[in-house]
Design an enzyme around this catalytic site. Structure first.
Site, mmCIF file in Angstrom:
data_model
loop_
_atom_site.group_PDB
_atom_site.id
_atom_site.type_symbol
_atom_site.label_atom_id
_atom_site.label_comp_id
_atom_site.label_asym_id
_atom_site.label_seq_id
_atom_site.Cartn_x
_atom_site.Cartn_y
_atom_site.Cartn_z
ATOM 1 N N LYS A 67 0.877 -1.182 0.000
ATOM 2 C CA LYS A 67 0.000 0.000 0.000
ATOM 3 C C LYS A 67 0.904 1.219 0.000
ATOM 4 C CE LYS A 67 -2.462 1.671 3.619
ATOM 5 N NZ LYS A 67 -3.594 1.781 4.566
ATOM 6 N N GLN A 138 -11.426 8.636 11.355
ATOM 7 C CA GLN A 138 -11.456 7.213 11.751
ATOM 8 C C GLN A 138 -12.481 6.910 12.847
ATOM 9 O OE1 GLN A 138 -9.450 5.159 10.012
ATOM 10 N NE2 GLN A 138 -8.643 6.983 8.999
ATOM 11 N N ASN A 159 -13.000 15.139 22.494
ATOM 12 C CA ASN A 159 -12.211 15.624 21.370
ATOM 13 C C ASN A 159 -11.653 16.987 21.738
ATOM 14 O OD1 ASN A 159 -11.297 15.219 18.588
ATOM 15 N ND2 ASN A 159 -12.519 17.035 18.131
ATOM 16 N N SER A 199 -4.300 12.237 16.106
ATOM 17 C CA SER A 199 -2.979 12.355 15.462
ATOM 18 C C SER A 199 -2.051 13.175 16.357
ATOM 19 C CB SER A 199 -3.133 12.984 14.079
ATOM 20 O OG SER A 199 -3.927 14.146 14.155
HETATM 21 P P1 NAD Z 1 -8.237 13.201 11.413
HETATM 22 O O1 NAD Z 1 -7.255 14.224 10.916
HETATM 23 O O2 NAD Z 1 -9.534 13.082 10.736
HETATM 24 O O3 NAD Z 1 -8.526 13.475 12.961
HETATM 25 C C1 NAD Z 1 -7.466 13.729 13.831
HETATM 26 C C2 NAD Z 1 -7.996 13.693 15.253
HETATM 27 O O4 NAD Z 1 -6.881 13.907 16.120
HETATM 28 C C3 NAD Z 1 -9.011 14.789 15.570
HETATM 29 O O5 NAD Z 1 -9.957 14.296 16.487
HETATM 30 C C4 NAD Z 1 -8.151 15.864 16.248
HETATM 31 O O6 NAD Z 1 -8.902 16.676 17.140
HETATM 32 C C5 NAD Z 1 -7.209 14.975 17.026
HETATM 33 N N1 NAD Z 1 -5.959 15.639 17.398
HETATM 34 C C6 NAD Z 1 -5.007 16.115 16.579
HETATM 35 N N2 NAD Z 1 -3.991 16.633 17.310
HETATM 36 C C7 NAD Z 1 -4.319 16.477 18.613
HETATM 37 C C8 NAD Z 1 -3.698 16.799 19.831
HETATM 38 N N3 NAD Z 1 -2.517 17.405 19.862
HETATM 39 N N4 NAD Z 1 -4.320 16.463 20.964
HETATM 40 C C9 NAD Z 1 -5.518 15.843 20.964
HETATM 41 N N5 NAD Z 1 -6.177 15.508 19.823
HETATM 42 C C10 NAD Z 1 -5.576 15.825 18.672
HETATM 43 O O7 NAD Z 1 -7.456 11.827 11.432
HETATM 44 P P2 NAD Z 1 -8.027 10.339 11.381
HETATM 45 O O8 NAD Z 1 -8.155 9.911 9.990
HETATM 46 O O9 NAD Z 1 -9.193 10.232 12.280
HETATM 47 O O10 NAD Z 1 -6.775 9.545 11.981
HETATM 48 C C11 NAD Z 1 -6.454 9.651 13.347
HETATM 49 C C12 NAD Z 1 -5.082 9.041 13.566
HETATM 50 O O11 NAD Z 1 -5.140 7.642 13.260
HETATM 51 C C13 NAD Z 1 -3.984 9.609 12.695
HETATM 52 O O12 NAD Z 1 -2.805 9.744 13.470
HETATM 53 C C14 NAD Z 1 -3.766 8.544 11.639
HETATM 54 O O13 NAD Z 1 -2.486 8.555 11.073
HETATM 55 C C15 NAD Z 1 -4.023 7.309 12.466
HETATM 56 N N6 NAD Z 1 -4.352 6.107 11.711
HETATM 57 C C16 NAD Z 1 -3.858 4.930 12.173
HETATM 58 C C17 NAD Z 1 -4.149 3.764 11.503
HETATM 59 C C18 NAD Z 1 -3.632 2.464 12.038
HETATM 60 O O14 NAD Z 1 -3.693 1.451 11.346
HETATM 61 N N7 NAD Z 1 -3.199 2.421 13.271
HETATM 62 C C19 NAD Z 1 -4.910 3.800 10.334
HETATM 63 C C20 NAD Z 1 -5.440 4.995 9.912
HETATM 64 C C21 NAD Z 1 -5.165 6.143 10.628
#
Ligand code: NAD
Length: 321
Positions: A67, A138, A159, A199
């Protein structure tokens, strides 16, 4: 090869298919029948984006591929999904490309499935309150995945910007679950299962927030430097992961390892629990943490389902390259 565009994915795979495929591939990994190759994941210095390549080979499921893609945090302002990716599947016998499959929805579904597999195997059977930390793209998938494996009485969520919780509230209502916004102290005090999916690059949820018996699925940390929970929490918990090598380097455990609070040997692959090779939760007081880093083999497994379904239904586009 077949091209399966993003717009077809929702009609080709079900959440049940994805859950079963992810659970199966975790087992194949634990049995040494499938392996993930070292991950490339880099900040590209443009649009705050993280771009990477995850690849692997599942000998049991005969899925070989990669991917490529990543995370563009500002995409929301452009009205497009923040995770952009494509999954390429290769024939392991010949090396020929078999399929190119849109990876955006599949990423959200396979990530929610990983978290749900962890909840199914590690959370207390009597878990009633689901806590969610984060309300980004997510989070809704995560809530739906968790609700498939436990009967929750309510969802409480936090949040950073509380006004963004409305999407989660709507999704909870669609599942028939009462929903409340909460601060982190209350969320930790009430939740039996906590999913962190932010994130963040600094701990959000602290050790003292979390009570005995909680299962945490830490899903947001998938890159060096990211962190969602205080490292001390992992020291006081039993830690499980999709892939130990990733957990120690790009997952939530990277910090506890760097601070010498835990060692790689303290981290158990979830697939080993699923397949009975390792024990999961041993008491109702234990804190369990699933460090979900996201592995290539999940992507290959779910893309294979989508590609096969497209072929069977005559969808997608056959091309020669
Ligand atoms: P998104 O950008 O839609 O949402 C990000 C979220 O993080 C929001 O709720 C935001 O308020 C919060 N956030 C950002 N900075 C913050 C901080 N300093 N303190 C508290 N909250 C904070 O992202 P998403 O698509 O929902 O993804 C969330 C995370 O999951 C990302 O880091 C992404 O890379 C990760 N992810 C992991 C996997 C995995 O397989 N583990 C897969 C997909 C995404």
């Amino acid at each position: 090869m077949i091209i399966v565009p993003e717009r077809l994915i929702a009609g080709l795979v079900s959440e049940t298919d994805v859950f079963n495929a992810v659970e199966k591939v975790f087992v194949a990994m634990a049995r040494g029948q499938a392996r993930n190759f070292p991950v490339v994941r880099e900040a590209i210095g443009c649009a705050d984006a993280l771009y990477g390549i995850k690849a692997g080979f599942d000998q049991a499921g005969l899925a070989l591929g990669l991917k490529a893609g990543g995370y563009w945090p500002s995409n929301i302002t452009r009205g497009i999904t923040n995770h952009q990716s494509i999954i390429l599947l290769f024939d392991p016998e010949t090396g020929q490309v078999k399929a190119a499959v849109g990876g955006n929805l599949l990423t959200a579904l396979r990530t929610a499935a990983a978290s749900a597999v962890s909840i199914n195997h590690l959370a207390r059977r009597d878990a009633r309150v689901l806590g969610i930390v984060g309300a980004g793209h997510q989070s809704v998938f995560q809530m739906r995945g968790a609700a498939r494996v436990r009967t929750f009485d309510k969802v409480i969520a936090w949040n950073r910007q509380a006004e963004k919780l409305s999407k989660l509230a709507d999704a909870a209502a669609a599942l028939g679950l009462p929903f409340e916004a909460a601060d982190l102290a209350r969320l930790g005090a009430e939740a039996d299962v906590i999913i962190t999916v932010t994130s963040s690059y600094a701990p959000v949820l602290l050790r003292d927030h979390v009570r005995p018996g909680t299962h945490l699925a830490c899903m947001g940390t998938d890159t060096k430097g990211k962190q969602e929970v205080e490292a001390r929490l992992l020291q006081d918990a039993r830690v499980f992961t999709d892939e130990v090598a990733q957990s120690c380097t790009i997952g939530e455990a990277q910090h506890a390892i760097a601070e010498k609070l835990i060692e790689p040997a303290n981290i158990t692959p979830l697939g080993a629990v699923v397949s009975g090779l390792a024990v999961g939760r041993t008491s109702s007081n234990e804190i369990t943490v699933f460090d979900g880093t996201g592995v290539a083999l999940q992507d290959l497994a779910v893309a294979s389902i989508a590609a096969e379904a497209a072929i069977v239904r005559g969808l997608g586009q056959e091309v020669s390259i």
